[in-house]
Design a protein around this motif. Structure first.
Motif, short mmCIF file in Angstrom:
data_model
loop_
_atom_site.label_atom_id
_atom_site.label_comp_id
_atom_site.label_asym_id
_atom_site.label_seq_id
_atom_site.Cartn_x
_atom_site.Cartn_y
_atom_site.Cartn_z
N ALA A 1 -6.96 5.68 -4.20
CA ALA A 1 -7.41 5.77 -2.94
C ALA A 1 -7.57 6.98 -2.16
N VAL A 2 -6.64 7.93 -2.60
CA VAL A 2 -6.74 9.36 -2.02
C VAL A 2 -7.97 10.14 -2.69
N PHE A 3 -8.18 9.85 -3.84
CA PHE A 3 -9.43 10.40 -4.52
C PHE A 3 -10.58 10.15 -3.89
N ASN A 4 -10.86 8.69 -3.69
CA ASN A 4 -11.86 8.14 -2.91
C ASN A 4 -12.07 8.38 -1.57
N LEU A 5 -10.76 8.73 -0.81
CA LEU A 5 -10.88 9.19 0.52
C LEU A 5 -11.28 10.63 0.71
N VAL A 6 -10.69 11.38 -0.18
CA VAL A 6 -11.35 12.96 -0.27
C VAL A 6 -12.72 12.85 -0.40
N HIS A 7 -13.46 12.31 -1.57
CA HIS A 7 -14.93 12.37 -1.79
C HIS A 7 -15.67 11.48 -0.90
N GLU B 1 -18.51 13.70 1.28
CA GLU B 1 -19.87 13.35 1.12
C GLU B 1 -20.61 12.75 2.47
N GLU B 2 -19.77 12.46 3.46
CA GLU B 2 -20.28 11.90 4.62
C GLU B 2 -20.29 13.09 5.63
N ILE B 3 -19.20 13.74 5.54
CA ILE B 3 -19.16 15.06 6.72
C ILE B 3 -19.74 16.53 6.24
N TYR B 4 -19.60 16.87 5.06
CA TYR B 4 -19.83 18.28 4.79
C TYR B 4 -21.42 18.33 4.54
N PRO B 5 -22.10 17.61 4.37
CA PRO B 5 -23.77 17.71 4.36
C PRO B 5 -24.01 18.18 5.90
N GLY B 6 -23.43 17.88 6.65
CA GLY B 6 -23.97 18.25 8.24
C GLY B 6 -23.50 19.84 8.45
N TYR B 7 -22.86 20.55 7.69
CA TYR B 7 -22.54 21.77 7.45
C TYR B 7 -22.76 22.64 6.41
N TYR B 8 -22.89 22.19 5.43
CA TYR B 8 -23.31 22.95 4.23
C TYR B 8 -24.58 22.53 3.33
N ALA C 1 -23.10 23.60 -1.97
CA ALA C 1 -21.87 23.55 -1.37
C ALA C 1 -20.90 22.30 -1.30
N VAL C 2 -21.58 21.43 -1.27
CA VAL C 2 -20.96 20.17 -1.04
C VAL C 2 -20.55 19.69 -2.50
N ASP C 3 -21.52 19.98 -3.43
CA ASP C 3 -21.08 19.61 -4.91
C ASP C 3 -19.88 20.44 -5.23
N PHE C 4 -19.70 21.70 -4.81
CA PHE C 4 -18.70 22.66 -5.01
C PHE C 4 -17.52 21.95 -4.78
N PHE C 5 -17.50 21.64 -3.38
CA PHE C 5 -16.11 20.64 -2.92
C PHE C 5 -15.87 19.56 -3.99
N HIS C 6 -17.06 18.88 -4.02
CA HIS C 6 -16.61 17.82 -4.86
C HIS C 6 -15.91 18.20 -6.21
N ASN C 7 -16.41 19.28 -6.86
CA ASN C 7 -15.96 19.62 -8.06
C ASN C 7 -14.66 20.18 -8.04
N GLN D 1 4.18 25.24 -0.46
CA GLN D 1 4.90 26.43 0.06
C GLN D 1 4.61 26.40 1.70
N ASN D 2 3.62 27.42 2.15
CA ASN D 2 3.28 27.43 3.47
C ASN D 2 1.80 27.49 3.74
N GLU D 3 0.96 26.69 2.67
CA GLU D 3 -0.32 26.36 2.89
C GLU D 3 -0.81 24.88 3.00
N ILE D 4 -1.39 24.74 3.95
CA ILE D 4 -2.07 23.35 3.98
C ILE D 4 -3.26 23.22 3.04
N LYS D 5 -3.27 22.11 2.48
CA LYS D 5 -4.38 21.94 1.35
C LYS D 5 -4.92 20.50 1.51
N ARG D 6 -6.02 20.32 1.13
CA ARG D 6 -6.44 19.02 0.87
C ARG D 6 -6.28 18.16 1.93
N PHE D 7 -6.55 18.43 3.10
CA PHE D 7 -6.38 17.69 4.30
C PHE D 7 -7.62 16.99 4.71
N PHE D 8 -7.59 15.71 4.58
CA PHE D 8 -9.11 14.95 4.98
C PHE D 8 -8.45 13.82 5.80
#
Length: 154
Positions: A13-19, A23-30, A34-40, A73-80
């Protein structure tokens, strides 16, 4: 609405949410490369290695995972946040929960890498621009993002 700590049972479910969000948001900016880079970057292999070793939260609404975020640690990551739930306060709620878990004895700021589409969200939540970054992709395409930070106090 319920915030839970990530368990391996939630992986698909988390993997599908991220992808779905990429796929729906990033093409508006990249561009597509670049979208494929994020998927990878958020590949199954990478996520399977990272998730069990990080502090990750999920936000559920009606038994559906609608958002996820990680603190390493002190880094926010993979926030979707799923696109249909963006702009409704869910991201802010989840971000605040992650921020509560920082080790104040070791760190005085939170850091993150923001995609172009999320900059305003993070600024609204107290993060400031630190550095403009690029990653060179094939065919003279550049993936641009911002390093951001938020000074924290107890």
């Amino acid at each position: 609405m319920e915030i839970k700590i990530y368990l391996n049972d939630y992986f698909n479910a988390v993997f599908n949410l991220v992808h779905k969000t990429i796929e729906e948001i990033y093409p508006g900016y990249y561009p597509r490369a670049a979208v494929d880079f994020f998927h990878n970057h958020h590949s199954k292999e990478n996520m399977e290695k990272q998730l069990p070793n990080e502090y990750t939260l999920i936000l559920m609404e009606d038994d559906k995972i609608i958002a996820t975020g990680t603190l390493a640690q002190n880094e926010i990551k993979r926030f979707f946040v799923l696109p249909e739930y963006q702009g409704k306060g869910y991201g802010k709620l989840l971000l605040k929960e992650l921020e509560k878990k920082i080790d104040f004895e070791k760190y005085d700021k939170l850091i993150l890498d923001s995609s172009l589409g999320a900059v305003k969200f993070y600024e609204t939540n107290g993060y400031t621009y630190k550095q403009y970054m690029t990653i060179d992709l094939p065919d003279n395409i550049y993936l641009c993002y911002l390093e951001m930070e938020k000074i924290i106090t107890k």
